[in-house]
Scaffold this motif. Structure first.
Motif, PDB file in Angstrom:
ATOM      1  N   ASP A   1     -20.929   4.117  17.050  1.00  0.00           N
ATOM      2  CA  ASP A   1     -22.123   3.788  16.279  1.00  0.00           C
ATOM      3  C   ASP A   1     -23.230   3.595  17.303  1.00  0.00           C
ATOM      4  O   ASP A   1     -23.060   2.838  18.265  1.00  0.00           O
ATOM      5  N   ILE A   2     -24.368   4.240  17.096  1.00  0.00           N
ATOM      6  CA  ILE A   2     -25.410   4.238  18.124  1.00  0.00           C
ATOM      7  C   ILE A   2     -26.572   3.339  17.707  1.00  0.00           C
ATOM      8  O   ILE A   2     -27.147   3.492  16.636  1.00  0.00           O
TER       9      ILE A   2
ATOM     10  N   ARG B   1     -16.738  13.442  17.240  1.00  0.00           N
ATOM     11  CA  ARG B   1     -16.570  12.197  16.470  1.00  0.00           C
ATOM     12  C   ARG B   1     -15.569  12.366  15.336  1.00  0.00           C
ATOM     13  O   ARG B   1     -14.889  11.404  14.961  1.00  0.00           O
TER      14      ARG B   1
ATOM     15  N   ALA C   1     -30.129   8.850  21.974  1.00  0.00           N
ATOM     16  CA  ALA C   1     -29.392   8.563  20.743  1.00  0.00           C
ATOM     17  C   ALA C   1     -29.426   9.756  19.802  1.00  0.00           C
ATOM     18  O   ALA C   1     -28.414  10.100  19.160  1.00  0.00           O
TER      19      ALA C   1
ATOM     20  N   GLU D   1     -26.229  11.756  18.369  1.00  0.00           N
ATOM     21  CA  GLU D   1     -25.998  11.712  16.921  1.00  0.00           C
ATOM     22  C   GLU D   1     -25.951  13.101  16.307  1.00  0.00           C
ATOM     23  O   GLU D   1     -25.132  13.372  15.422  1.00  0.00           O
ATOM     24  N   ASN D   2     -26.804  14.007  16.800  1.00  0.00           N
ATOM     25  CA  ASN D   2     -26.999  15.280  16.088  1.00  0.00           C
ATOM     26  C   ASN D   2     -26.445  16.515  16.769  1.00  0.00           C
ATOM     27  O   ASN D   2     -26.313  17.563  16.126  1.00  0.00           O
TER      28      ASN D   2
ATOM     29  N   ARG E   1     -28.971   4.169  14.645  1.00  0.00           N
ATOM     30  CA  ARG E   1     -29.300   5.592  14.541  1.00  0.00           C
ATOM     31  C   ARG E   1     -29.144   6.126  13.115  1.00  0.00           C
ATOM     32  O   ARG E   1     -29.838   7.039  12.716  1.00  0.00           O
ATOM     33  N   ASN E   2     -28.244   5.547  12.327  1.00  0.00           N
ATOM     34  CA  ASN E   2     -28.002   6.055  10.978  1.00  0.00           C
ATOM     35  C   ASN E   2     -28.899   5.436   9.922  1.00  0.00           C
ATOM     36  O   ASN E   2     -28.783   5.737   8.740  1.00  0.00           O
TER      37      ASN E   2
END
Length: 659
Positions: free
Chosen positions: A219-220, A244, A231, A235-236, A574-575
């Motif tokens: 989890d960022i 992940r 980040a 994440e992307n 980040r989410n």
């Protein structure tokens, strides 16, 4: 965690050792520094390397040496160096170990081309492998040859069990094409220079591989605009998303911009022996996290001085960290986490046991001085059996002695006193105007006070970061500092920039440099304006009298481990945002308010500071964690250890003013 960070690093080096039997090994400075923290040069020799050389266009393999292993960051410049070495050698077996992922190598090789389709299709790794292999075959130029390219993420070192650093990213700093803030609110990777983009992508890719090796699904969280870029990649990026899906150990990654708080890294007020040693002694050649210790007092050889060999003998420097000696590893940990008094007693007790016949016997001392340690070390002079057996401990002892006896230490103590005065003045009167006047006088009288211009610039960086937006300095006083700086730069520019200027320094040029530096200080004071809760670092002392510095990192960690779980409004997840709204859309009328994700929801937390950290900060953060009683494993990472002068040069980007 399935494996520790130290185990991850050792596993990476084991892969290297399996490939070097009978080979000449060429490695760059970054890889050499990582190797130093795994055990050093002899790890390569004992695992079968026939020679070890620098990755330099002036090096080559001997005629009878047919196998070469290159350990490299695989930049275009380094690939050209490999080409030159191969051209000057007669090798038939060539292995290139890239320390950055092949996805990054692919972007580097194909710089300027549109390769987005290949990257999105996750074919970059295979394409880079093919391109590198074809290059090597052409460079070797023999029909019968063996070439191999492999990615091994050699990028972490572990000074302690809870602290890790990333030497290949020591030059990564939260700037946007040399600016401290992006030009526009909407920014992306292309707000960075090409070199900055390469480092950001490489770090994100290296972290991704580390998480994969350790079976981590992160989890960022982030704090700061620059950290949001890293980040975003984690994440992307398609390869990160894929990884992940296959990992099961939850971990919280917290990324923080160093520029949000420069007080801690520009302060000389430290109890950490390691910080003092690093501020006083020169860097170990080619390294960013270890120092060079003068070993001449133990040996009969002469040292290399003043550009000439004395009796044609050069004495290599010693250093502080010795991975293969558990006693030294413990002492190094003490240099970070224990007081100076405890470190001195630790060294004295260990050194007293070296040679009972020659060394003074252990005594019950109320105080251990540098002289008492030096006396024991001197007893070993010329006794090479003892020196070889306890070389690491002797190097550490000499390093501490040379630091505590250095004339530079009195300068650091004066700066500590000045910092305390500034802190109390600003705390007592937030519109204080005496601070800059005092510093302006110090700049003018620096030679009489034995203060270097570099340390005074670090003090100014400290002051502007300390006050943030809480104090507006008098314009006339700022102009006075600028004027004093311009004269000082004119006089001390050679030592400040550590180089010769192409054209003579003039007053006009020094005035222009002083103005740019003052503009940078004003930018530094604005860095925390984006924060809500952590925008002030001057806090009342818990004793109720006076004020103290409590850094952004310290406040963040205190909130992180607080059992009441206060809201950390400045720490972004980040989410957060539209994804959460879409995910909860069907139940938005009936469900309760969504609980905000907290880093301690995961059993492991990694706090990573982009741009450097001090040993003192690591100690204080770790102390807050262990005294809180939380069960979570909290690791502290950064790009490097820094001294106040290094931190100042990083944020001012001092070298850009020399042209």
């Amino acid at each position: 965690m399935s494996i520790s960070l130290k185990q991850f690093s050792k596993a990476c080096w084991s892969e290297v050792y399996n490939r070097i039997i009978g080979a000449v090994v060429f490695l760059d400075d970054y890889s050499a520094e990582c190797l130093h923290w795994d055990g050093g040069l002899f790890n390569l020799i004992t695992n079968g390397a026939v020679a070890v050389k620098s990755l330099s266009p002036f090096e080559c393999a001997k005629k009878n040496q047919k196998k070469a292993v290159f350990i490299t960051q695989a930049t275009n410049t380094q690939l050209q160096t490999i080409h030159q070495i191969i051209s000057n050698s007669d090798i038939t077996h060539c292995i290139v170990i890239s320390c950055v992922s092949f996805e990054i190598v692919y972007l580097e090789i194909n710089n300027g081309k549109d390769v987005s389709d290949t990257v999105l299709a996750e074919k970059a790794q295979a394409e880079a492998t093919n391109q590198l292999e074809n290059l090597l075959i052409n460079w070797v130029g023999k029909q019968q040859c063996v070439v191999e390219v492999v990615y091994i993420p050699l990028f972490t070192i572990s000074p302690t069990n809870v602290v890790f650093l990333t030497p290949p990213y020591r030059n990564l700093y939260p700037t946007y094409d040399e600016k401290l803030t992006p030009d526009t609110p909407s920014f992306d990777l292309y707000s960075l220079s090409r070199d900055e983009r390469f480092l950001v992508r490489s770090l994100a890719s290296s972290l991704n591989n580390m998480f994969g090796s350790m079976n981590m699904k992160e989890d960022i969280f982030y704090m700061g605009a620059f950290s949001s870029l890293i980040a975003g990649i984690l994440e992307n990026s398609p390869i990160c998303v894929t990884r992940r899906k296959n990992c099961s150990n939850p971990v919280s990654l917290i990324l923080v911009d160093r520029t949000l708080d420069l007080c801690g890294v520009t302060s000389h007020s430290t109890e950490s022996v390691l910080d003092k040693v690093m501020a006083v002694l020169p860097k170990f050649p080619g390294h960013s996290n270890d120092v060079a210790v003068d070993m001449s007092s133990l040996c009969e050889a002469n040292i290399f001085t003043k550009g000439s060999y004395l009796d044609e003998v050069q004495l290599s420097p010693g250093c502080l960290f010795h991975a293969n000696d558990d006693s030294c590893v413990q002492t190094y940990d003490h240099m970070i986490n224990k007081s100076e008094k405890e470190v001195m007693f630790d060294l004295y007790n260990k050194l007293s046991k070296l040679d009972v016949q020659k060394s003074p016997g252990p005594k019950v001392l109320l105080k251990v001085t540098p002289q008492s340690i030096e006396k024991i070390i001197s007893a070993s002079k010329g006794n090479y059996d003892i020196i070889i057996k306890h070389l690491g401990l002797l190097q550490q002892g000499l390093g501490v002695v040379q630091t505590l006896k250095s004339p530079k230490l009195s300068e650091l103590q004066l700066l500590m006193s000045l910092e305390r005065q500034v802190q109390q003045n600003l705390a007592a009167s937030r519109d204080s105007t005496s601070v800059l006047n005092q510093i302006s006088h110090l700049i003018k009288a620096r030679k009489q006070r034995n203060l270097s211009l570099e340390n005074l610039l670090a003090l100014l960086t400290h002051v502007y970061s300390l006050v943030g937006t809480e104090v507006i300095f008098n314009k006339q006083h700022e102009e006075s500092v600028q004027e004093s700086l311009s004269v000082a730069i004119l006089e001390d520019h050679k030592s400040l920039f550590a180089c010769e200027f192409e054209h003579p320094m003039t007053l006009e040029k020094s005035q222009a440099i002083a103005k740019k530096i003052m503009d940078r200080f004003k930018e530094i004071s604005q860095m925390r304006s984006i924060l809500q809760k952590y925008n002030s670092v001057i806090k009342p002392c818990e004793t109720g009298t006076g004020h103290e510095y409590r850094g952004v990192l310290q406040q963040l960690v205190e909130d992180l481990v607080d059992t009441d779980r206060p809201e950390m409004v400045d720490l972004r997840h980040r989410n957060e945002g539209i994804k959460d709204l879409l995910r909860s859309g069907l139940n938005i009328l009936t469900s309760k308010k969504k609980t905000t994700k907290h880093p301690l929801d995961n059993s492991t937390v990694i706090l990573f500071v982009v741009g450097g950290i001090t040993a003192e900060e690591c100690k204080q953060l770790h102390r807050s964690i262990i005294t809180s009683g939380v069960d979570n494993v909290v690791l502290i990472g950064s790009t490097k250890f820094v001294t106040p002068i290094e931190a100042m040069k990083d944020v001012l980007n001092i070298q850009r003013y020399k042209d």
